[in-house]
Scaffold this motif. Structure first.
Motif, PDB file in Angstrom:
ATOM      1  N   VAL A 157      82.991  61.090  61.100  1.00  0.00           N
ATOM      2  CA  VAL A 157      81.648  60.831  60.900  1.00  0.00           C
ATOM      3  C   VAL A 157      81.462  61.624  59.220  1.00  0.00           C
ATOM      4  O   VAL A 157      81.761  62.008  59.365  1.00  0.00           O
ATOM      5  CB  VAL A 157      81.217  61.837  62.004  1.00  0.00           C
ATOM      6  N   ALA A 164      83.063  61.003  69.018  1.00  0.00           N
ATOM      7  CA  ALA A 164      82.222  61.684  67.854  1.00  0.00           C
ATOM      8  C   ALA A 164      80.475  61.584  67.722  1.00  0.00           C
ATOM      9  O   ALA A 164      80.312  62.237  67.274  1.00  0.00           O
ATOM     10  CB  ALA A 164      82.942  60.279  66.936  1.00  0.00           C
ATOM     11  N   ILE A 199      78.025  64.227  67.061  1.00  0.00           N
ATOM     12  CA  ILE A 199      77.220  63.677  66.323  1.00  0.00           C
ATOM     13  C   ILE A 199      75.878  64.278  67.296  1.00  0.00           C
ATOM     14  O   ILE A 199      74.678  65.502  66.920  1.00  0.00           O
ATOM     15  CB  ILE A 199      76.892  62.110  66.321  1.00  0.00           C
ATOM     16  N   LEU A 227      74.344  58.800  58.945  1.00  0.00           N
ATOM     17  CA  LEU A 227      75.759  58.684  59.684  1.00  0.00           C
ATOM     18  C   LEU A 227      76.251  58.150  60.083  1.00  0.00           C
ATOM     19  O   LEU A 227      75.815  56.663  60.486  1.00  0.00           O
ATOM     20  CB  LEU A 227      75.459  59.470  60.888  1.00  0.00           C
ATOM     21  N   VAL A 287      79.741  56.560  61.528  1.00  0.00           N
ATOM     22  CA  VAL A 287      81.954  56.437  62.579  1.00  0.00           C
ATOM     23  C   VAL A 287      82.566  55.797  61.615  1.00  0.00           C
ATOM     24  O   VAL A 287      81.930  54.269  62.437  1.00  0.00           O
ATOM     25  CB  VAL A 287      81.401  57.049  63.933  1.00  0.00           C
TER      26      VAL A 287
END
Length: 88
Positions: free
Chosen positions: A25, A57, A61, A76, A78
């Motif tokens: 991330v 992931a 988060i 953010l 991934v």
């Protein structure tokens, strides 16, 4: 925790190390890149947590979101990381 899993195999008498792809991330803020490590961000990718799936992931988060500002949450991403073959 290292973010790459390494698998060593012997093929035709030659030892080959394979690194599995993982997901990290990432957030870019102020021209710098940071990677998620637990509920905080690391400035070096080798200190980041690696996740086997995008769902893992996303779960990480969700755990860390309560410690982030809305501006950081929007940044953010991934991303896949690793997956190269490396001769041992």
């Amino acid at each position: 925790m290292p973010i790459l899993k390494r698998i060593t195999e012997t093929v035709e008498g030659e030892e080959i190390t394979m690194e599995e792809q993982v997901y990290v991330v990432e957030v870019s803020n102020g021209g710098q890149k940071y990677w998620l490590k637990g509920t905080i961000f690391a400035s070096a990718i080798d200190r980041a947590d690696g996740f086997e799936t995008i769902d893992a992931a996303a779960a990480a988060i969700q755990k860390a979101e309560k410690f982030m500002t809305p501006a950081i949450r929007k940044k953010l991403v991934v991303k896949p990381y690793g997956g190269d073959l490396v001769a041992a």
